[in-house]
Design an enzyme around this catalytic site. Structure first.
Site, PDB file in Angstrom:
ATOM      1  CB  CYS A  29      -0.824  -0.013   1.080  1.00  0.00           C
ATOM      2  SG  CYS A  29      -0.215  -0.082   2.675  1.00  0.00           S
ATOM      3  CG  MET A  30      -0.581   5.194  -0.189  1.00  0.00           C
ATOM      4  SD  MET A  30      -0.152   5.569  -1.788  1.00  0.00           S
ATOM      5  CE  MET A  30       0.758   7.304  -1.185  1.00  0.00           C
TER       6      MET A  30
END
Length: 474
Positions: A29-30
């Site tokens: 994810c980020m």
């Protein structure tokens, strides 16, 4: 740590999660490298002590290693390359691991479901941030320079150019979501995109805007393309399930020709008859619930106070459909700045720990390394490196965030609701130019800044009074 993730660190992580044979999936994810594992008992929790690792979250079937923005993507790419060189297991090992994986999936169904949202929306987040920043900066310049909507000249043209990306993103967002959602649920992305496009088409032949579908009813039944993002998610899930069922009995020679054709016909029929009305009701209910929570100061305090816990358990991506629903119903995302107060409360807690720690302690070094990302809205380094390992400061950070949420809720209750100009964006100080309201951008920025200040101060005070007792400050 260097900009590139060292192969030595990744090899060490790979060894401590049980080796290549224990890896079921690899993604990111980020801020996190996400490794699906077959057997969580083989995972060494001391991964978090490795230099360059900012934290680790363990679930029954996944290891989430916190690296930070940008680094997580590079780590996932490099790890995938390492896994591509791993030896192939025999059938008996694969069968045994699949059995363990199925058992793990049964015990963490909620997390597995919410993880789908990360798969669907994480690839879109950089675009949300970029388009939102451009829109926010353009709106701020237009407000300060008193540029009207019908103004002519180089500056108005430049501002309109900066705003066009946000218009393009949100006009066709459902198609991107439909594509990603169909893939996440095991189907073909383009089928999901085509079904999502049905929600964008117009079904009123006299309308002067939009794209007319060519018919205004479905075999005599009215068409109500409501539901937007909620309906699209349901339709994409149905599309993927139908595609899998069709493919089971479709001969290989006819698969490319007929599978998608049959899938689209069945899914579109369900969309027009069932999913669009159902999605509309769910959309309206969700919007009503969170709009009323946002206008309730106590509700805002609870949401902000619990958000750090949602981040720890990795379920915070589940809020993204709510963000999109609020964008449609309000014109801005009023929930995001409330939840952002959680990170601000943690900054205040970290500053209190820094103040109470010894001058040359490891704690001060940890806070110095994590406080700047925290101010800019990246909270994982503070969570996993500073507050959560000491627990009490984590609780007081949540209380600080709740105070910031209460402040924003009170201002909304008194008549100035505000929110993010995009479905998703950065938090912390970076989000200031992205704030908007019916009264304009400057009042919204002032409310958000006030909320951050309240959360900072409250987190600092709560931690100083209650979060440092019997806590390791070395």
């Amino acid at each position: 740590m260097a900009k590139e993730i060292s192969s030595e660190l990744l090899n060490t992580i790979l060894t401590r999660v049980g080796g290549p044979g224990n890896i079921a999936s690899c993604g990111n994810c980020m801020t996190r490298l996400r490794l699906g594992v077959h057997d969580s008992s083989l995972v060494d929790p001391d991964i978090k002590t490795l230099e360059g690792v900012k934290g680790v979250i363990l679930t029954s079937d996944q290891v989430q290693v916190v690296f930070g923005p940008g680094k997580a993507h590079r780590a996932a790419k490099a790890m995938s390359e390492l896994l591509g060189e791993a030896p192939v297991q025999d059938a008996a090992e694969i069968a045994a691991q699949n059995k363990r994986q199925l058992k793990a999936r049964q015990t963490s169904g909620v997390q597995q479901f919410l993880a789908k949202f990360a798969t669907i929306f994480t690839p879109l987040i950089p675009g949300f941030i970029a388009a939102g920043l451009l829109l926010g900066i353009a709106t701020l310049i237009a407000t300060v320079m008193h540029v009207t909507a019908d103004a002519q000249g180089t500056l108005p043209d430049a501002l309109n150019f900066m705003k066009v990306f946000s218009k393009g993103l949100f006009t066709f967002l459902v198609i991107l979501v439909g594509y990603n959602a169909a893939q996440a649920f095991g189907g073909t992305g383009v089928n999901g995109a085509i079904i999502a496009a049905l929600f964008l088409l117009g079904y009123n032949p006299t309308a002067t805007t939009g794209y007319y579908a060519g018919f205004h009813d479905f075999f005599g039944l009215p068409i109500d393309p409501r539901g937007n993002i909620i309906g699209v998610l349901i339709a994409a899930w149905a599309c993927a399930r139908i595609e899998c069922m069709v493919r089971r009995f479709m001969p290989d020679d006819l698969d490319m020709l007929l599978t998608s054709l049959i899938t689209l016909l069945i899914t579109a029929t369900l969309a027009y008859l069932i999913i669009m009305p159902l999605g509309g009701w769910l959309f309206e209910g969700m919007s009503w619930l969170f709009m009323h929570l946002n206008s309730n100061p106590l509700g805002c305090a609870v949401l902000a106070g619990l958000f750090l816990i949602a981040v720890v358990f990795g379920v915070h991506q589940g809020f993204i459909p709510v963000y999109l629903a609020l964008m449609d119903s309000q014109g801005f995302n009023s929930l995001f700045p409330i939840l952002s107060m959680a990170g601000a409360g943690q900054v205040g807690a970290a500053l209190a720990l820094y103040w109470r720690a010894q001058p040359h302690s490891a704690l001060r070094s940890q806070v110095r390394g994590a406080i700047i990302p925290g101010l800019l809205g990246v909270g994982e380094p503070l969570i996993y490196g500073v507050t959560l390992p000491r627990m009490k400061p984590f609780v007081t950070a949540c209380l600080g965030g709740a105070a910031g949420g209460l402040f924003i809720g009170l201002i909304a209750w008194w008549g100035l609701p505000m929110g993010l100009n995009s479905a998703f964006g950065p938090s912390g100080l970076v989000a200031l130019p992205l704030m908007t309201s019916a009264q304009g951008i400057l009042p919204a920025m002032a409310v958000y800044a006030g909320g951050i200040l309240v959360a900072w101060v409250s987190g600092f005070i709560f931690t100083t009074l209650f979060g440092c007792r019997n806590v390791n400050l070395d």
